[in-house]
Design an enzyme around this catalytic site. Sequence first.
Site, mmCIF file in Angstrom:
data_model
loop_
_atom_site.group_PDB
_atom_site.id
_atom_site.type_symbol
_atom_site.label_atom_id
_atom_site.label_comp_id
_atom_site.label_asym_id
_atom_site.label_seq_id
_atom_site.Cartn_x
_atom_site.Cartn_y
_atom_site.Cartn_z
ATOM 1 N N ASP A 27 46.698 79.629 56.112
ATOM 2 C CA ASP A 27 46.812 79.595 57.572
ATOM 3 C C ASP A 27 46.124 80.823 58.159
ATOM 4 O O ASP A 27 46.239 81.937 57.640
ATOM 5 C CB ASP A 27 48.293 79.561 57.979
ATOM 6 C CG ASP A 27 48.466 79.132 59.431
ATOM 7 O OD1 ASP A 27 48.979 78.028 59.677
ATOM 8 O OD2 ASP A 27 48.087 79.923 60.334
ATOM 9 N N ILE A 28 45.434 80.632 59.256
ATOM 10 C CA ILE A 28 44.673 81.723 59.882
ATOM 11 C C ILE A 28 45.594 82.763 60.517
ATOM 12 O O ILE A 28 45.193 83.913 60.713
ATOM 13 C CB ILE A 28 43.696 81.137 60.929
ATOM 14 C CG1 ILE A 28 42.539 82.088 61.190
ATOM 15 C CG2 ILE A 28 44.406 80.744 62.220
ATOM 16 C CD1 ILE A 28 41.391 81.457 61.967
ATOM 17 N N ASN A 42 55.295 69.730 61.226
ATOM 18 C CA ASN A 42 55.477 69.535 62.673
ATOM 19 C C ASN A 42 54.751 68.257 63.084
ATOM 20 O O ASN A 42 53.567 68.086 62.776
ATOM 21 C CB ASN A 42 54.914 70.728 63.442
ATOM 22 C CG ASN A 42 55.705 71.992 63.214
ATOM 23 O OD1 ASN A 42 56.932 71.959 63.158
ATOM 24 N ND2 ASN A 42 55.021 73.108 63.062
ATOM 25 N N GLU A 65 50.508 71.564 66.998
ATOM 26 C CA GLU A 65 49.328 72.059 67.721
ATOM 27 C C GLU A 65 48.048 71.350 67.292
ATOM 28 O O GLU A 65 47.148 71.155 68.112
ATOM 29 C CB GLU A 65 49.175 73.566 67.492
ATOM 30 C CG GLU A 65 50.261 74.377 68.182
ATOM 31 C CD GLU A 65 50.171 75.861 67.867
ATOM 32 O OE1 GLU A 65 49.274 76.255 67.096
ATOM 33 O OE2 GLU A 65 51.011 76.605 68.386
ATOM 34 N N VAL A 66 47.952 71.018 66.027
ATOM 35 C CA VAL A 66 46.737 70.389 65.517
ATOM 36 C C VAL A 66 47.054 68.939 65.144
ATOM 37 O O VAL A 66 47.880 68.695 64.259
ATOM 38 C CB VAL A 66 46.192 71.157 64.292
ATOM 39 C CG1 VAL A 66 44.914 70.485 63.784
ATOM 40 C CG2 VAL A 66 45.934 72.621 64.638
ATOM 41 N N HIS A 88 49.571 67.684 58.601
ATOM 42 C CA HIS A 88 49.565 68.840 57.713
ATOM 43 C C HIS A 88 50.986 69.252 57.384
ATOM 44 O O HIS A 88 51.908 69.011 58.155
ATOM 45 C CB HIS A 88 48.810 70.026 58.335
ATOM 46 C CG HIS A 88 49.297 70.420 59.701
ATOM 47 N ND1 HIS A 88 48.936 69.752 60.848
ATOM 48 C CD2 HIS A 88 50.112 71.424 60.114
ATOM 49 C CE1 HIS A 88 49.500 70.325 61.898
ATOM 50 N NE2 HIS A 88 50.227 71.337 61.475
ATOM 51 N N HIS A 132 53.024 72.757 56.196
ATOM 52 C CA HIS A 132 53.003 74.199 55.958
ATOM 53 C C HIS A 132 53.836 74.493 54.706
ATOM 54 O O HIS A 132 54.955 73.997 54.584
ATOM 55 C CB HIS A 132 53.674 74.957 57.106
ATOM 56 C CG HIS A 132 53.047 74.784 58.456
ATOM 57 N ND1 HIS A 132 52.336 75.795 59.081
ATOM 58 C CD2 HIS A 132 53.052 73.749 59.333
ATOM 59 C CE1 HIS A 132 51.934 75.383 60.271
ATOM 60 N NE2 HIS A 132 52.358 74.143 60.454
#
Length: 126
Positions: free
Chosen positions: A35-36, A97, A105-106, A110, A112
């Site tokens: 993750d960025i 999420n 958000e994206v 995905h 995490h």
Amino acid sequence: MPYVYDDQNVFARILRGEIPNDTVMETTYTLAFNDIAPQAPVHVLVIPKGPYVCFDHFAQDASAAEIADFTRVLGEICRAKGLQPGEGGAGYRLIANSGRDAIQEVPHMHVHILGGRDLGRMLAPA
Ligand code: AMP
């Protein structure tokens, strides 16, 4: 209503090689990268390469091979990071999420993987 996938989302752009990523593992069907903006010492994002918006979309429309591959990559990364509680690791948390209430958000499915510190209770009080 069927899901509509936005192919301009940031993870779609990563999959097309348009923006870089810090890859942790890649298979035929799955990509995992750091993750960025990490929220723990281990914060890896695992995404299917297929165009799925969120978890239930993936669970409904992905092939058995994609789902098996994705699940195995999740487990392999937890083990590779030394987090597996069955073998002395301190554990980890998986978060997917999905949608508005989860503040996704994206809009590309995905999960995490978070670990490497005490992660606290699952949710802050409402
Ligand atoms: P979510 O709120 O579950 O949709 O989480 C999206 C995650 O994507 C956040 O933790 C972001 O920090 C992460 N993220 C956004 N852009 C990038 C990127 N270019 N590379 C890696 N992680 C990213």
